[in-house]
Write a protein that holds these residues in place. Structure first.
Motif, mmCIF file in Angstrom:
data_model
loop_
_atom_site.group_PDB
_atom_site.id
_atom_site.type_symbol
_atom_site.label_atom_id
_atom_site.label_comp_id
_atom_site.label_asym_id
_atom_site.label_seq_id
_atom_site.Cartn_x
_atom_site.Cartn_y
_atom_site.Cartn_z
ATOM 1 N N MET A 119 -30.849 53.996 36.447
ATOM 2 C CA MET A 119 -29.725 53.055 36.450
ATOM 3 C C MET A 119 -28.701 53.379 35.365
ATOM 4 O O MET A 119 -27.538 52.996 35.467
ATOM 5 C CB MET A 119 -30.239 51.631 36.263
ATOM 6 C CG MET A 119 -30.965 51.071 37.474
ATOM 7 S SD MET A 119 -29.889 50.931 38.922
ATOM 8 C CE MET A 119 -28.712 49.700 38.348
ATOM 9 N N LYS B 155 -26.932 53.402 42.878
ATOM 10 C CA LYS B 155 -25.757 53.105 42.064
ATOM 11 C C LYS B 155 -24.555 53.943 42.505
ATOM 12 O O LYS B 155 -23.442 53.421 42.648
ATOM 13 C CB LYS B 155 -26.071 53.370 40.591
ATOM 14 C CG LYS B 155 -24.921 53.017 39.659
ATOM 15 C CD LYS B 155 -25.306 53.244 38.217
ATOM 16 C CE LYS B 155 -25.502 54.717 37.913
ATOM 17 N NZ LYS B 155 -25.666 54.968 36.461
ATOM 18 N N THR C 49 -25.778 49.124 44.544
ATOM 19 C CA THR C 49 -25.957 48.221 43.407
ATOM 20 C C THR C 49 -24.747 47.312 43.246
ATOM 21 O O THR C 49 -24.883 46.103 43.005
ATOM 22 C CB THR C 49 -26.193 49.024 42.118
ATOM 23 O OG1 THR C 49 -27.314 49.896 42.297
ATOM 24 C CG2 THR C 49 -26.468 48.098 40.948
#
Length: 208
Positions: free
Chosen positions: A114, A36, A41
């Motif tokens: 996440m 991320k 992502t």
């Protein structure tokens, strides 16, 4: 432990395997956070890629790491004197149960990764439950080794149920009475983590 009639190598092996699963989960969380933070992502979300592909790829990596970790734990456990005393099905069930626990923990850690803002915060969030659930469990010492006030928690928390089930599988005498609570915990964790992962993947723009 020998004075109490306990073969400690046999007794300790399940918690060693579960600890390797916990370390694999920490690595899975850090990988999700790094993907991320580095924009992977976000890049995948802008491409014609199914929403489940990123998490599936990370879980594949976690599965490989779990298998390697379990094999290493069993190898070093055998050097300490651990051995499977049951049949082939019991041995397969032990390894399969260990792998399932490892994958579920990795999935939950991936979801946490996440939502976290840094790898440092991810590690800090995972260290406390790992220490508490690992040390205050019947994985390292029998329930009788805890003070009276700590025994209900040590007896009923998931790590204790997992280690007891794995211990019986290693000895070749699994019982439904021991396995049922562990399976209930597995089913509950699977439901929570799968719903969490589904929410993240279907609302992934909120986690970029």
């Amino acid at each position: 432990m020998a004075d109490h009639g306990i073969d400690y190598a046999q007794f300790l092996m399940p918690i060693i395997v579960l600890q390797t699963a916990a370390f694999t989960a920490v690595a899975a969380a850090q990988r999700a956070t790094l993907d991320k933070m580095r924009g992977m992502t976000r890049r995948l979300s802008a491409m014609p890629v199914h929403a489940l592909v990123p998490v599936s790829a990370r879980m594949s990596t976690a599965a490989v790491r779990s298998i390697v970790s379990i094999c290493a734990a069993l190898l070093f456990g055998s050097l300490l004197g651990f051995s499977f005393n049951g049949g082939a099905l019991d041995t397969i069930a032990f390894v399969g149960f260990s792998l399932l626990v490892g994958l579920l923990l990795a999935l939950g850690a991936d979801c946490l990764g996440m939502t976290a803002r840094s790898t440092e915060s991810t590690s800090q969030l995972l260290v406390l439950p790992q220490l508490v659930l690992g040390l205050v469990s019947t994985g390292f010492v029998p329930e009788s080794g805890f003070p009276e006030w700590a025994r209900p928690f040590a007896r009923n928390q998931p790590v204790s149920h997992f280690s007891s089930t794995m211990r019986e599988l290693a000895d070749g005498n699994p019982t439904l009475q021991t396995a049922l609570p562990a399976l209930i915990w597995l089913a509950g964790l699977a439901l929570v983590f799968l719903l969490w992962a589904h929410h993240i993947q279907t609302h992934r723009r909120n986690y970029l």
